[in-house]
Design a protein around this motif. Structure first.
Motif, PDB file in Angstrom:
ATOM      1  N   ILE A 362       0.716  -1.032   0.088  1.00  0.00           N
ATOM      2  CA  ILE A 362      -0.147  -0.060  -0.046  1.00  0.00           C
ATOM      3  C   ILE A 362       0.726   1.216   0.173  1.00  0.00           C
ATOM      4  O   ILE A 362       0.779   2.201  -0.676  1.00  0.00           O
ATOM      5  N   LEU A 363       1.898   1.436   0.821  1.00  0.00           N
ATOM      6  CA  LEU A 363       2.759   2.539   0.961  1.00  0.00           C
ATOM      7  C   LEU A 363       3.344   3.051  -0.317  1.00  0.00           C
ATOM      8  O   LEU A 363       3.374   4.018  -0.698  1.00  0.00           O
ATOM      9  N   PRO A 364       4.289   1.898  -0.988  1.00  0.00           N
ATOM     10  CA  PRO A 364       4.512   2.209  -2.306  1.00  0.00           C
ATOM     11  C   PRO A 364       3.551   2.637  -3.201  1.00  0.00           C
ATOM     12  O   PRO A 364       3.852   3.546  -4.211  1.00  0.00           O
ATOM     13  N   LEU A 365       2.410   2.132  -3.460  1.00  0.00           N
ATOM     14  CA  LEU A 365       1.297   2.379  -4.423  1.00  0.00           C
ATOM     15  C   LEU A 365       0.789   3.742  -3.948  1.00  0.00           C
ATOM     16  O   LEU A 365       0.445   4.603  -5.047  1.00  0.00           O
ATOM     17  N   VAL A 366       0.653   4.338  -2.665  1.00  0.00           N
ATOM     18  CA  VAL A 366       0.358   5.457  -2.486  1.00  0.00           C
ATOM     19  C   VAL A 366       1.274   6.445  -2.702  1.00  0.00           C
ATOM     20  O   VAL A 366       1.077   7.640  -3.395  1.00  0.00           O
ATOM     21  N   THR A 367       2.714   5.936  -2.568  1.00  0.00           N
ATOM     22  CA  THR A 367       3.585   6.758  -3.005  1.00  0.00           C
ATOM     23  C   THR A 367       3.579   7.096  -4.467  1.00  0.00           C
ATOM     24  O   THR A 367       3.777   8.383  -5.054  1.00  0.00           O
ATOM     25  N   ILE A 369       0.985   7.207  -6.735  1.00  0.00           N
ATOM     26  CA  ILE A 369      -0.230   7.856  -7.012  1.00  0.00           C
ATOM     27  C   ILE A 369       0.093   9.067  -6.637  1.00  0.00           C
ATOM     28  O   ILE A 369      -0.252  10.050  -7.363  1.00  0.00           O
ATOM     29  N   LEU A 370       0.637   9.649  -5.450  1.00  0.00           N
ATOM     30  CA  LEU A 370       0.699  10.926  -5.074  1.00  0.00           C
ATOM     31  C   LEU A 370       1.879  11.441  -5.879  1.00  0.00           C
ATOM     32  O   LEU A 370       1.655  12.933  -6.421  1.00  0.00           O
ATOM     33  N   THR A 371       3.094  10.711  -6.155  1.00  0.00           N
ATOM     34  CA  THR A 371       3.938  11.463  -7.123  1.00  0.00           C
ATOM     35  C   THR A 371       3.210  11.945  -8.532  1.00  0.00           C
ATOM     36  O   THR A 371       3.663  13.076  -9.124  1.00  0.00           O
ATOM     37  N   ALA A 372       2.642  10.844  -8.989  1.00  0.00           N
ATOM     38  CA  ALA A 372       1.958  11.365 -10.348  1.00  0.00           C
ATOM     39  C   ALA A 372       1.196  12.439 -10.326  1.00  0.00           C
ATOM     40  O   ALA A 372       0.915  13.405 -11.048  1.00  0.00           O
ATOM     41  N   ALA A 387       7.161   8.544 -10.640  1.00  0.00           N
ATOM     42  CA  ALA A 387       6.304   7.848  -9.677  1.00  0.00           C
ATOM     43  C   ALA A 387       6.706   6.442  -9.517  1.00  0.00           C
ATOM     44  O   ALA A 387       6.780   5.793  -8.370  1.00  0.00           O
ATOM     45  N   PHE A 388       6.873   5.677 -10.664  1.00  0.00           N
ATOM     46  CA  PHE A 388       7.229   4.351 -10.286  1.00  0.00           C
ATOM     47  C   PHE A 388       8.615   4.119  -9.804  1.00  0.00           C
ATOM     48  O   PHE A 388       8.891   3.220  -8.897  1.00  0.00           O
ATOM     49  N   GLY A 389       9.761   5.200 -10.149  1.00  0.00           N
ATOM     50  CA  GLY A 389      11.031   4.950  -9.476  1.00  0.00           C
ATOM     51  C   GLY A 389      11.042   5.352  -8.024  1.00  0.00           C
ATOM     52  O   GLY A 389      11.485   4.306  -7.088  1.00  0.00           O
ATOM     53  N   ALA A 390      10.037   6.117  -7.469  1.00  0.00           N
ATOM     54  CA  ALA A 390       9.924   6.528  -5.981  1.00  0.00           C
ATOM     55  C   ALA A 390       9.196   5.466  -5.373  1.00  0.00           C
ATOM     56  O   ALA A 390       9.586   4.795  -4.295  1.00  0.00           O
TER      57      ALA A 390
END
Length: 573
Positions: A362-367, A369-372, A387-390
């Protein structure tokens, strides 16, 4: 039967390559004038300029339109123009950039036709795509396929970015999630708290597809990778999942257009003398005013909602059979299927003693989405690679912080790369054949068949059919927009004026919507489209199973849309 199919495919390939060589030697190119209009302003030095990819470009060496060797009258007199582009000034003082383009008539459709036929016969997209590329190269007289075709196209910035994103970043992220068991932990948590069976798993997938309405590859990858583990756990067939993921990507982006689409499309729909398309703000407002006429996008999204609710009335035989198969046997793929995602990504390989947690998903997924979202808000476009790199970096750091060894992390990353390498190669070849199809002018040929004498009520459905064919043949909706809009919008205005329609602006909106939605349909159903390939890859579906099962409900939605567009024109225009 297998031998017969192989023999048939080989025969078609040989005939196709012979035809390609014939075109190169004996078929003349038909050159067409292509004009490009930019938002031109006066620079600080008092010279005409425009913005391209954020940089200011000064316009120089402007000639009168009538004297340009690139206008249509002069192109008709030469075998090959001496210039590749030129700035001209029209009689009304407007500056335009002219570029010549050509087509080979009906022959321009040969590479795409050969690719699609071989895909359907052999179910081997790699060989089919490469065959199409070779035929296109022969038509252009390029015999050094590696150095003259493959390498130059792979070296382009956009292609390299796709390779970075879908091989290294996406593959690495999926590999880390598989190694840490994060995806499976997320699926377990969702199953315990929200998902009670197939229907709830599909509804969750549909909701995610609607909420992530940026469209295109990002929505496809994000939704597909998120819902795959919980859908597999709920025993949802891969044909159903790939259709839901694909059909809530671009279709929803056309309906909920708070994304990058209006900014891109508005630059292509300027028509001289049309007041409601005069400025960038006018054209963006026109885009949003046309949204209620995006009937295909609306029906496509509603169709996936019905499927999510287990209502398969409009889904077609293949999806119905897949639904029954998954219910009765638990088999998520059809017999003989070859899923694009490799075995490395289909099972967890958690090291002994490592305790998985759903927050690692969940945390990488939220990161991500937020980055995008934040980059879209502050920079005007979502930085997908960032986004995917983060998300990948955060996943790695969380795994290391929880005690996983660096060697296991690297092993997971490597397994992720291996898991998507075939799909990435298919994606690269699909991009290359899209470039070739555009260069040999298949789309230009189809649009050039239209004329101003066409009855006005036939124009919307004609534009829909042509853009469906172009996008299906090239595998890109945005590339189809670049071909079709600059030709279709002036044509729609000319037909509306010549046939004295009572409401020409409404007629233009409907024609605009048919081009927008027809391109989405063709892209969505094409086996050489990046979103089609990625929908199959992220949901674990066989590519051709996805194509064949999706095309029926998509065509049903397109047919309903065509009926409504024609009715609206007859009643209101």
């Amino acid at each position: 039967m297998t031998i017969n199919k192989n023999v048939m495919a080989f025969f078609i390939l040989v005939v196709g390559l012979c035809f390609a060589q014939y075109v190169n030697l004996y078929v003349d190119k038909t050159w067409l004038e292509q004009s490009y209009i930019y938002d031109i302003y006066q620079s600080d030095k008092g010279k005409s300029a425009y913005k391209y990819k954020g940089e200011e470009i000064i316009i120089t060496d402007v000639v009168p339109y009538d004297l340009s060797p690139l206008n249509q009258a002069n192109l008709n007199k030469v075998d090959s123009p001496a210039l590749t582009q030129q700035w001209v000034e029209k009689e009304n003082g407007q500056l335009q950039q002219l570029k010549p383009a050509f087509h080979f008539g009906l022959w321009s459709l040969l590479p795409a036709f050969l690719t699609i036929v071989l895909c359907l016969i052999t179910r081997e997209p790699l060989t089919a795509l490469f065959s199409g590329i070779v035929s296109g190269a022969l038509m252009l007289g390029e015999y050094d396929i590696t150095d003259s075709v493959l390498i130059p196209n792979l070296a382009q910035q956009g292609t390299a970015a796709l390779l970075l994103l879908y091989l290294w970043l996406l593959g690495g992220l999926l590999g880390i999630w598989s190694k840490t068991g994060a995806a499976q932990a997320f699926a377990n948590m969702m199953t315990e708290k929200f998902v009670r069976g197939q229907r709830s798993a599909k509804v969750v997938s549909w909701i995610l597809g609607v909420l992530l309405f940026q469209g295109g590859t990002m929505s496809t990858v994000l939704v597909g990778t998120t819902v795959r583990p919980l859908a597999d756990k709920a025993k949802v067939s891969h044909e159903e999942m790939s259709y839901i993921v694909d059909s809530t990507a671009s279709p929803i982006a056309a309906v909920m257009a708070f994304n990058a689409w209006p900014a891109y499309v508005q630059a292509l729909i300027f028509v001289p003398g049309v007041s409601f398309l005069a400025t960038e703000a006018d054209r963006i407002a026109f885009f949003f005013s046309s949204v209620p006429f995006s009937f295909y996008g609306i029906f496509a999204v509603l169709g996936t909602l019905l499927l999510s609710l287990n209502i398969t009335t409009f889904s077609g035989r293949r999806i119905k059979e897949a639904h029954v198969r998954a219910n009765t046997t638990g088999q998520l793929d059809a017999p003989g299927a070859k899923p694009l995602s490799a075995k490395e990504l289909q099972t967890c390989d958690v090291p002994k003693g490592y305790h998985s947690h759903y927050l690692e998903f969940i945390l990488p997924l939220v990161t991500l989405i937020l980055t995008a979202i934040l980059t879209f808000i502050f920079m005007g476009t979502p930085k997908v690679n960032w986004a995917f790199g983060a998300a990948l970096v955060l996943s790695v750091l969380m795994a290391l912080a929880k005690g996983m060894s660096l060697m296991n992390v690297i092993d997971g990353f490597g397994n992720g790369l291996k898991g998507v390498v075939v799909a990435s190669v298919i994606l690269m070849l699909a991009v290359i054949i899209g470039f070739i199809s555009k260069e040999i002018g298949g789309g230009l040929y189809l649009v050039s068949l239209l004329g101003e004498q066409l009855p006005y009520w036939l124009l919307p459905i004609t534009l829909q059919l042509i853009t469906m064919i172009i996008a299906f043949s090239t595998g890109t909706s945005w590339g189809t927009y670049a071909i079709a809009f600059p030709l279709a919008m002036p044509l729609a205005w000319a037909i509306g004026e010549s046939q004295m329609l009572a409401n020409p602006e409404l007629f233009m909106m409907i024609c605009f919507a048919t081009v927008l939605n027809g391109s989405i349909y063709g892209d969505q159903c094409s086996p050489i489209s990046d979103t089609t390939i990625l929908s199959s890859m992220t949901t674990g579906c066989d590519l051709m199973d996805h194509v064949k099962s999706q095309i029926v409900p998509a065509t049903f939605a397109a047919s309903l849309a065509a009926t409504l567009w024609t009715a609206c024109v007859l009643i209101f225009a």
